[in-house]
Design an enzyme around this catalytic site. Sequence first.
Site, PDB file in Angstrom:
ATOM      1  N   LYS A  19       0.834  -1.208   0.000  1.00 42.43           N
ATOM      2  CA  LYS A  19       0.000   0.000   0.000  1.00 42.43           C
ATOM      3  C   LYS A  19       0.872   1.264   0.000  1.00 42.43           C
ATOM      4  CE  LYS A  19      -2.836   0.776   3.670  1.00 42.43           C
ATOM      5  NZ  LYS A  19      -2.597   2.135   4.216  1.00 42.43           N
ATOM      6  N   SER A  20       1.882   1.288   0.851  1.00 48.58           N
ATOM      7  CA  SER A  20       2.731   2.491   0.949  1.00 48.58           C
ATOM      8  C   SER A  20       3.439   2.772  -0.373  1.00 48.58           C
ATOM      9  CB  SER A  20       3.801   2.295   2.031  1.00 48.58           C
ATOM     10  OG  SER A  20       3.199   2.158   3.281  1.00 48.58           O
ATOM     11  N   ARG A  24       2.942   6.021  -3.145  1.00 45.22           N
ATOM     12  CA  ARG A  24       4.090   6.855  -3.532  1.00 45.22           C
ATOM     13  C   ARG A  24       4.324   6.806  -5.037  1.00 45.22           C
ATOM     14  NH1 ARG A  24       4.212   5.577   1.656  1.00 45.22           N
ATOM     15  NH2 ARG A  24       5.536   6.665   3.170  1.00 45.22           N
ATOM     16  N   GLY A  93      -5.157   7.943   5.248  1.00 47.90           N
ATOM     17  CA  GLY A  93      -4.243   8.868   5.929  1.00 47.90           C
ATOM     18  C   GLY A  93      -3.000   9.136   5.092  1.00 47.90           C
ATOM     19  N   SER A 166       6.984   8.815  12.320  1.00 45.78           N
ATOM     20  CA  SER A 166       5.885   8.642  11.365  1.00 45.78           C
ATOM     21  C   SER A 166       6.397   8.849   9.960  1.00 45.78           C
ATOM     22  CB  SER A 166       4.769   9.648  11.666  1.00 45.78           C
ATOM     23  OG  SER A 166       3.974   9.844  10.512  1.00 45.78           O
ATOM     24  N   GLN A 168       4.551   9.053   7.416  1.00 44.14           N
ATOM     25  CA  GLN A 168       3.675  10.004   6.722  1.00 44.14           C
ATOM     26  C   GLN A 168       4.133  11.432   6.968  1.00 44.14           C
ATOM     27  OE1 GLN A 168      -0.377   9.020   7.766  1.00 44.14           O
ATOM     28  NE2 GLN A 168      -0.273   7.041   6.717  1.00 44.14           N
ATOM     29  N   ASP A 316       1.491  -1.382  11.865  1.00 50.00           N
ATOM     30  CA  ASP A 316       0.203  -1.798  11.289  1.00 50.00           C
ATOM     31  C   ASP A 316      -0.108  -3.265  11.583  1.00 50.00           C
ATOM     32  OD1 ASP A 316      -0.110   0.739  10.277  1.00 50.00           O
ATOM     33  OD2 ASP A 316       0.523   0.223   8.249  1.00 50.00           O
ATOM     34  N   LYS A 343      -4.812   5.635  14.627  1.00 55.05           N
ATOM     35  CA  LYS A 343      -4.898   4.958  13.330  1.00 55.05           C
ATOM     36  C   LYS A 343      -6.353   5.014  12.832  1.00 55.05           C
ATOM     37  CE  LYS A 343      -0.588   4.006  12.934  1.00 55.05           C
ATOM     38  NZ  LYS A 343       0.188   4.717  11.903  1.00 55.05           N
TER      39      LYS A 343
END
Length: 429
Positions: A19-20, A24, A93, A166, A168, A316, A343
């Site tokens: 997902k990350s 990106r 998020g 973090s 993010q 996660d 979260k």
Amino acid sequence: MIMSHLSNLTGEITVPGDKSISHRSIMLGALADGITEVTGFLQGADCLSSISCFEKMGIMIENDQKTSTVKIHGNGLRGLKRPSETLDVGNSGTTTRLMSGILAAQNFSSTIDGDSSIRKRPMGRIMTPLSQMGAEFESLENDKCAPFIIHGKKLHGINYESPVASAQVKSAILLAGLFAEGQTTVTEPALSRNHTELMFEEFGVDIRISNSGKTSTVSPASKLSAQHISVPGDISSAAYFICAGLITPNSEITIKNVGINPTRDGILTVCKMMGANISLTNIKNDVGEPVADITVSSSTLHGCVIEGDIIPKLIDEIPIIAVMAAFAEGQTIIKDAQELKVKESNRIDVMSTNLSAMGVDVTPTDDGMIINGGKPLHGATIDSKLDHRIAMSFAIAGGLADGDTDILGAECVNISYPTFYEDLLRLNS
Ligand code: S3P
């Protein structure tokens, strides 16, 4: 949804893309010159939110959902157009925070909004550093929350000591740094996932990382070059099968082509600490992100202590680790994980409430939980609070409990793993 009972989980599985990395790839692809082709893109609702936001800013994106191949027609570093409507991030998020870093530097204002979970999540953590760089934020309802307007400005570099580990936050600042005057440096208290830094290198951005990995410095970019990105399987999705294979009797599962980036592999360390039968084969390090096949088989697990710098490497995975702890002999203590409260749901509360409902001896703490495992679980009605990782964790717990487990809001797995239930049941013989 009533969960099927699980026994003898056997076979091979390939989980959807990370997902990350998928998020990106859309963002850097949009800012690059040329066409970025992404294979193994995650077709989950969160990543589709990133696609639709960048489409609203004039980026042409072809998404072949059948082959999970995405082509992003980059418009160059300064090529985003003012969106004519609100950018809807849904439940994501990552879209909210990373995209804010890019929007902070545009010569237009834009509005971000999302679902009821997003509206509760803290955005002050990106508003503070991006404001220090020169951007302006306006919260439309609650202070430092979505919906908010970002007034893009000419930015200048900063040297930011982040109070939270973090990725993010780090990534929002580094993305803004691409457009800023002078260098931008972020230091975090513990190393969080480094996919942005690795992908910056691939796209030709000048980024320097300290030996500890905790400090990153980006120089302003003049252009990004389109890339071919092959997204590995998401270790956060693989985690459900890793844990299920360990705690279900008579099981052996191989999960193919999983990303094992060292900033994400805390789950593997914890499994080993708990006495798991787990092995990695076909380890490949030749692309930007390392991958491996992971094989697990039924194991007698024991409790352990999970704390400190490992937490960002498995943040996660804590919901499914808590389930694993409920099936392990003895005590598991999870601490230093306050971030769980902010979260998609408050995962300390939601995990503790639901595990208790199934008869587990669990005590929530301010920064984690204490679980005394090894007693049989009984079925219960589980409120997922529409948090995908809660639903998947209790699909496993419920499948191994005595009696029926009903998961409310089970369809929320669509956020990160649309075919989760089918894939799990395929292994169930
Ligand atoms: C993510 C970072 C983590 C993680 C999230 C994805 C990312 O969040 O929980 O699912 O892609 O950068 P934080 O940065 O809030 O820890």
